[in-house]
Motif scaffolding. Structure first.
Motif, PDB file in Angstrom:
ATOM      1  N   LEU A  77      19.359  31.617  45.514  1.00 49.59           N
ATOM      2  CA  LEU A  77      17.841  31.573  45.330  1.00 49.59           C
ATOM      3  C   LEU A  77      17.226  32.760  44.487  1.00 49.59           C
ATOM      4  N   LEU A  78      17.941  33.906  44.541  1.00 52.08           N
ATOM      5  CA  LEU A  78      17.755  35.059  43.872  1.00 52.08           C
ATOM      6  C   LEU A  78      18.363  35.628  42.615  1.00 52.08           C
ATOM      7  N   GLY A  79      19.634  34.997  42.480  1.00 50.65           N
ATOM      8  CA  GLY A  79      20.560  35.513  41.487  1.00 50.65           C
ATOM      9  C   GLY A  79      21.501  36.441  42.092  1.00 50.65           C
ATOM     10  N   THR A  80      22.577  36.699  41.273  1.00 46.76           N
ATOM     11  CA  THR A  80      23.751  37.362  41.625  1.00 46.76           C
ATOM     12  C   THR A  80      23.891  38.784  41.118  1.00 46.76           C
ATOM     13  N   GLY A  81      22.781  39.158  40.183  1.00 43.49           N
ATOM     14  CA  GLY A  81      22.850  40.688  39.622  1.00 43.49           C
ATOM     15  C   GLY A  81      22.364  41.750  40.566  1.00 43.49           C
ATOM     16  N   GLN A  82      22.707  43.077  40.205  1.00 48.04           N
ATOM     17  CA  GLN A  82      22.633  44.080  41.011  1.00 48.04           C
ATOM     18  C   GLN A  82      21.190  44.348  41.009  1.00 48.04           C
ATOM     19  N   ALA A  83      20.091  43.861  40.025  1.00 54.18           N
ATOM     20  CA  ALA A  83      18.933  44.314  39.925  1.00 54.18           C
ATOM     21  C   ALA A  83      18.155  43.430  41.092  1.00 54.18           C
ATOM     22  N   SER A  84      18.720  42.672  41.509  1.00 57.41           N
ATOM     23  CA  SER A  84      18.095  41.785  42.498  1.00 57.41           C
ATOM     24  C   SER A  84      18.653  41.921  44.041  1.00 57.41           C
ATOM     25  N   LYS A 148      41.709  36.905  45.030  1.00 59.31           N
ATOM     26  CA  LYS A 148      42.633  37.278  43.856  1.00 59.31           C
ATOM     27  C   LYS A 148      43.772  36.937  44.021  1.00 59.31           C
ATOM     28  N   GLN A 149      44.461  37.160  45.081  1.00 60.61           N
ATOM     29  CA  GLN A 149      45.843  36.914  45.633  1.00 60.61           C
ATOM     30  C   GLN A 149      46.082  35.644  46.116  1.00 60.61           C
ATOM     31  N   THR A 150      45.157  34.859  46.535  1.00 63.17           N
ATOM     32  CA  THR A 150      45.552  33.470  47.263  1.00 63.17           C
ATOM     33  C   THR A 150      44.841  32.402  46.137  1.00 63.17           C
ATOM     34  N   GLN A 151      43.967  32.741  45.579  1.00 65.39           N
ATOM     35  CA  GLN A 151      42.944  31.821  44.783  1.00 65.39           C
ATOM     36  C   GLN A 151      42.412  30.777  45.756  1.00 65.39           C
ATOM     37  N   VAL A 152      42.295  31.092  46.911  1.00 65.30           N
ATOM     38  CA  VAL A 152      41.441  30.439  47.945  1.00 65.30           C
ATOM     39  C   VAL A 152      39.901  30.736  48.006  1.00 65.30           C
ATOM     40  N   SER A 153      39.097  29.787  47.774  1.00 67.83           N
ATOM     41  CA  SER A 153      37.606  30.079  47.756  1.00 67.83           C
ATOM     42  C   SER A 153      37.042  30.179  48.961  1.00 67.83           C
ATOM     43  N   SER A 154      35.809  30.807  49.092  1.00 68.49           N
ATOM     44  CA  SER A 154      35.362  31.230  50.463  1.00 68.49           C
ATOM     45  C   SER A 154      33.600  31.445  50.546  1.00 68.49           C
ATOM     46  N   TYR A 155      33.029  31.436  51.301  1.00 61.48           N
ATOM     47  CA  TYR A 155      31.736  32.153  51.497  1.00 61.48           C
ATOM     48  C   TYR A 155      32.006  33.741  52.223  1.00 61.48           C
ATOM     49  N   THR A 156      31.225  34.349  52.041  1.00 65.78           N
ATOM     50  CA  THR A 156      31.388  35.851  52.681  1.00 65.78           C
ATOM     51  C   THR A 156      31.175  35.627  54.004  1.00 65.78           C
ATOM     52  N   PRO A 157      32.006  35.657  55.139  1.00 64.68           N
ATOM     53  CA  PRO A 157      31.783  35.458  56.370  1.00 64.68           C
ATOM     54  C   PRO A 157      30.394  36.055  56.973  1.00 64.68           C
ATOM     55  N   GLY A 158      29.791  35.113  57.648  1.00 63.45           N
ATOM     56  CA  GLY A 158      28.591  35.614  58.709  1.00 63.45           C
ATOM     57  C   GLY A 158      27.312  36.113  57.749  1.00 63.45           C
ATOM     58  N   THR A 159      27.060  37.262  58.067  1.00 62.68           N
ATOM     59  CA  THR A 159      26.048  37.964  57.301  1.00 62.68           C
ATOM     60  C   THR A 159      26.345  39.029  56.588  1.00 62.68           C
ATOM     61  N   LEU A 161      28.038  41.558  53.527  1.00 58.58           N
ATOM     62  CA  LEU A 161      27.730  41.417  52.036  1.00 58.58           C
ATOM     63  C   LEU A 161      29.274  41.382  51.262  1.00 58.58           C
ATOM     64  N   PRO A 162      29.178  40.575  50.158  1.00 57.63           N
ATOM     65  CA  PRO A 162      30.704  40.505  49.517  1.00 57.63           C
ATOM     66  C   PRO A 162      31.369  41.877  49.209  1.00 57.63           C
ATOM     67  N   GLY A 163      32.753  41.868  49.262  1.00 58.58           N
ATOM     68  CA  GLY A 163      33.239  42.974  49.136  1.00 58.58           C
ATOM     69  C   GLY A 163      33.459  43.632  47.839  1.00 58.58           C
ATOM     70  N   ASP A 164      32.840  42.936  46.687  1.00 58.20           N
ATOM     71  CA  ASP A 164      32.818  43.842  45.368  1.00 58.20           C
ATOM     72  C   ASP A 164      31.640  44.414  45.250  1.00 58.20           C
ATOM     73  N   HIS A 165      30.625  44.541  46.281  1.00 59.41           N
ATOM     74  CA  HIS A 165      29.377  45.217  45.886  1.00 59.41           C
ATOM     75  C   HIS A 165      29.737  46.737  45.832  1.00 59.41           C
ATOM     76  N   ALA A 166      28.951  47.465  44.815  1.00 56.86           N
ATOM     77  CA  ALA A 166      29.233  48.849  44.629  1.00 56.86           C
ATOM     78  C   ALA A 166      28.450  49.571  45.549  1.00 56.86           C
ATOM     79  N   LEU A 167      28.834  49.644  46.989  1.00 58.78           N
ATOM     80  CA  LEU A 167      28.121  50.383  48.032  1.00 58.78           C
ATOM     81  C   LEU A 167      29.300  51.196  48.737  1.00 58.78           C
TER      82      LEU A 167
END
Length: 226
Positions: A77-84, A148-159, A161-167
């Motif tokens: 709904l809002l895009g994937t960029g860090q600005a949002s 990256k290792q298994t090339q298996v696609s997935s949603y981020t579980p539950g609620t 945040l994705p692991g690649d967020h710079a937090l």
């Protein structure tokens, strides 16, 4: 779930809550039939031994409705960029608040108790992602996460945040903890701990800070030697 804008999202969420409550209502009726103390159902003998007033009954049961891929929903709904990012986390919290209220209202009318929870099973997240990727390939290509290792696609579980967020670990616990507070189960935040670079005191101080200053309900510490 299909929604073209935010208003459509709330309507679709209400529709899904109706489906979930109806399914749990049917489940309760099925269990009641199995536990009929006056009948010949498979669990009738057990039911006859549990007729003491102190024994729990189905009317005291709780049904859980779990959320999965909430982060990807906000990205669509809002895009994937860090600005949002801030807008996405607000939307995620608003979605949980709406779902919780809708479930409470609809399950109350049905005479059962349905509570909102978060999925913690990665296999379920992978299965949902595979189904949606087949239905909406162009849309899903931009938001479904691939290992990256298994090339298996997935949603981020539950609620989560994705692991690649710079937090940093504390900020992740703080942001996800705000969503934990809106759930009735005990979700957790995955927190990589760089054991080679952090002393025991540093890790302990971080855990105390998370415990006292966030609403994070649980931590899953992951060893990260990089």
């Amino acid at each position: 779930m299909v929604a073209e804008d935010e208003q459509g999202l709330w309507e679709e969420l209400d529709r899904l809550c109706d489906i979930a409550v109806n399914a749990h209502e049917e489940k309760q009726e099925f269990l009641e039939a199995l536990l009929d103390p006056d009948g010949c159902a498979p669990l009738s003998p057990l039911a006859r031994t549990l007729q003491d007033a102190r024994d729990p009954g189905l009317n005291t049961g709780t049904f859980m409705v779990t959320v999965d891929g909430l982060s990807e929903c906000a990205e669509i709904l809002l895009g994937t960029g860090q600005a949002s990012f801030a807008a996405r986390t607000r939307l995620m919290e608003n979605i949980l608040t709406h779902l919780s209220g809708s479930l409470k209202q609809k399950s109350g009318r049905a005479g059962i108790l349905c509570l909102l929870a978060a999925n913690a099973d990665p296999e379920i997240s992978r299965r949902f992602a595979a189904v949606d990727a087949g239905l909406y390939p162009r849309l899903m290509d931009s938001i479904i996460k691939t290992d990256k290792q298994t090339q298996v696609s997935s949603y981020t579980p539950g609620t989560a945040l994705p692991g690649d967020h710079a937090l940093n670990p504390y900020e992740r616990a703080r942001v996800e903890g705000a969503m934990h507070a809106l759930l009735k189960n005990c979700p957790f935040t995955c927190m990589p701990i760089p054991l080679n670079d952090a002393s025991e005191t540093t890790v302990a101080d971080l855990l105390k800070k998370v415990f006292y200053q966030t609403t994070c309900k649980g931590l899953w510490l992951i060893r990260n030697h990089s």
